[in-house]
Write an enzyme that holds these catalytic residues in place. Structure first.
Site, short mmCIF file in Angstrom:
data_model
loop_
_atom_site.label_atom_id
_atom_site.label_comp_id
_atom_site.label_asym_id
_atom_site.label_seq_id
_atom_site.Cartn_x
_atom_site.Cartn_y
_atom_site.Cartn_z
N GLY A 1 2.33 2.66 10.71
CA GLY A 1 3.28 3.75 10.55
C GLY A 1 4.03 4.13 11.82
O GLY A 1 4.66 5.18 11.88
N SER B 1 3.24 -1.72 10.37
CA SER B 1 4.68 -1.75 10.63
C SER B 1 5.33 -3.10 10.29
O SER B 1 6.25 -3.55 10.99
CB SER B 1 4.99 -1.34 12.08
N ASN C 1 0.87 -1.19 0.00
CA ASN C 1 0.00 0.00 0.00
C ASN C 1 0.90 1.23 0.00
O ASN C 1 1.45 1.60 1.03
CB ASN C 1 -0.90 -0.04 1.24
N LYS D 1 0.14 4.29 -0.38
CA LYS D 1 -0.48 5.53 0.13
C LYS D 1 -0.19 6.68 -0.84
O LYS D 1 -0.15 6.46 -2.05
CB LYS D 1 -0.03 5.81 1.56
N GLU E 1 -5.62 -4.59 10.67
CA GLU E 1 -4.61 -3.55 10.83
C GLU E 1 -4.88 -2.74 12.09
O GLU E 1 -5.69 -1.79 12.08
CB GLU E 1 -4.65 -2.59 9.62
N GLU F 1 -7.10 5.02 7.50
CA GLU F 1 -6.87 6.43 7.14
C GLU F 1 -8.09 7.00 6.40
O GLU F 1 -8.44 8.17 6.58
CB GLU F 1 -5.58 6.55 6.31
N HIS G 1 -9.69 1.42 4.57
CA HIS G 1 -8.44 1.60 5.32
C HIS G 1 -8.69 2.60 6.45
O HIS G 1 -9.47 3.53 6.31
CB HIS G 1 -7.34 2.12 4.38
P1 PGA Z 1 2.71 0.62 7.56
O1 PGA Z 1 1.24 0.83 6.92
O2 PGA Z 1 3.24 -0.68 7.05
O3 PGA Z 1 3.51 1.81 7.07
O4 PGA Z 1 2.54 0.61 9.04
C1 PGA Z 1 0.36 -0.25 6.75
C2 PGA Z 1 -0.95 0.23 6.18
O5 PGA Z 1 -1.43 1.30 6.58
O6 PGA Z 1 -1.55 -0.44 5.31
#
Ligand code: PGA
Length: 271
Positions: free
Chosen positions: A185, A225, A17, A19, A179, A109, A107
């Site tokens: 992140g 992460s 992903n 982003k 998640e 976000e 997601h």
């Molecule tokens: P990350 O993001 O691996 O940077 O923690 C995962 C995600 O939001 O899909």
């Protein structure tokens, strides 16, 4: 802990992903780099998808098709209508026409920063399925919910809202990504044991909603992460069927290490 159906192996899916990173030129370099590094054995038993921003999709599509790079095209989001007066939006139909196979839906976000409700998650998921693409439904709890022991009720509510009423065959072909929001992140991944518990919970919930066969088939990813160091441990768990990778998917070499760590070798797979 034992998976519900160790007899039915699920093919791992590792998804990058991106982003809002990598413009279409950077996307071209990254996916070409990935293609040059990949060996047939890397993807013999693992599915891989990349989810670039919308503006990169056509470029990546042309590259993976032209060079036969064994990576599925993915999107990060879409609208729940096929067309209409929705300024700034992109429809599932448009994605399907570009050869998109997987679409991330809900997601955290999107939910937290853009007000995506459970209802919109549910209708988007159905719109994606309506175009014969595979949704990757994201669910996960906040730090506060986790501290209050509310992880399972939270997951349960999100899964019910999104999945209730879907027929068993459709649900069986889907992907759910667990998640935890506190892990995204932050560099603070869930432990393999906690990821397993949550992924098993997701599978059991899928079973409650659509029966044992659907539960045995649905692929459940862990995300938050993930990096080349923790991927193998997470993937060793019987109910973790793949990884949704954010930051660590932006670099081809690092992402490929995660793909390689996800191969279901006998030694690694305990299930
Ligand atoms: P990350 O993001 O691996 O940077 O923690 C995962 C995600 O939001 O899909």
């Amino acid at each position: 802990m034992t998976g519900l159906s160790p007899a039915a192996p699920r093919r791992p899916l590792v998804s990058g992903n991106w982003k809002m990173h990598h413009d279409h030129i950077e996307a071209l370099h990254t996916v070409r780099d990935l293609g040059l590094r990949m060996k047939p054995e890397d993807v013999a038993q693992v599915d891989v998808s990349v989810h670039p921003p919308f503006t990169d999709l056509r470029t990546v599509q042309t590259l993976v098709e032209g060079e036969s790079i064994p990576v599925a095209l993915g999107a990060q989001h879409c609208n729940d209508h096929d067309r209409g007066a929705f300024t700034g939006e992109v429809s599932p139909q448009m994605l399907a026409r570009l050869g998109v196979r997987y679409v991330i839906v809900g997601h955290s976000e999107r939910r937290q920063l853009f007000g995506m409700t459970d209802e919109l998650v549910a209708s988007t998921l159905r719109a994606v399925l309506g175009q014969q693409m595979t949704p990757i439904l994201c669910v996960g709890e906040t730090e506060e919910e986790r501290a209050a022991g509310q992880t399972e009720p939270r997951l349960s509510a999100q899964l019910e809202a999104a999945l209730r009423g879907l027929d068993a065959t459709r649900l069986a072909g889907m992907v759910v990504a667990y998640e935890p929001i506190w892990a995204i992140g932050t560099g603070n991944s869930a432990t393999a044991v906690d990821a397993e518990d949550a992924c098993l919970f997701v599978r059991e919930k899928a079973g409650e909603l659509a029966g044992a066969d659907a539960a045995a088939s649905i692929r459940v990813q862990y995300g938050g992460s993930v990096n080349p160091e923790n991927a193998a441990d997470l993937m060793a768990e019987p109910d973790v069927d793949g990884l949704l990778v954010g930051g660590a998917s932006l670099d081809a070499a690092g992402f490929l290490e995660i793909v390689r760590a996800s191969r279901p070798t006998a030694a690694r797979r305990r299930g």
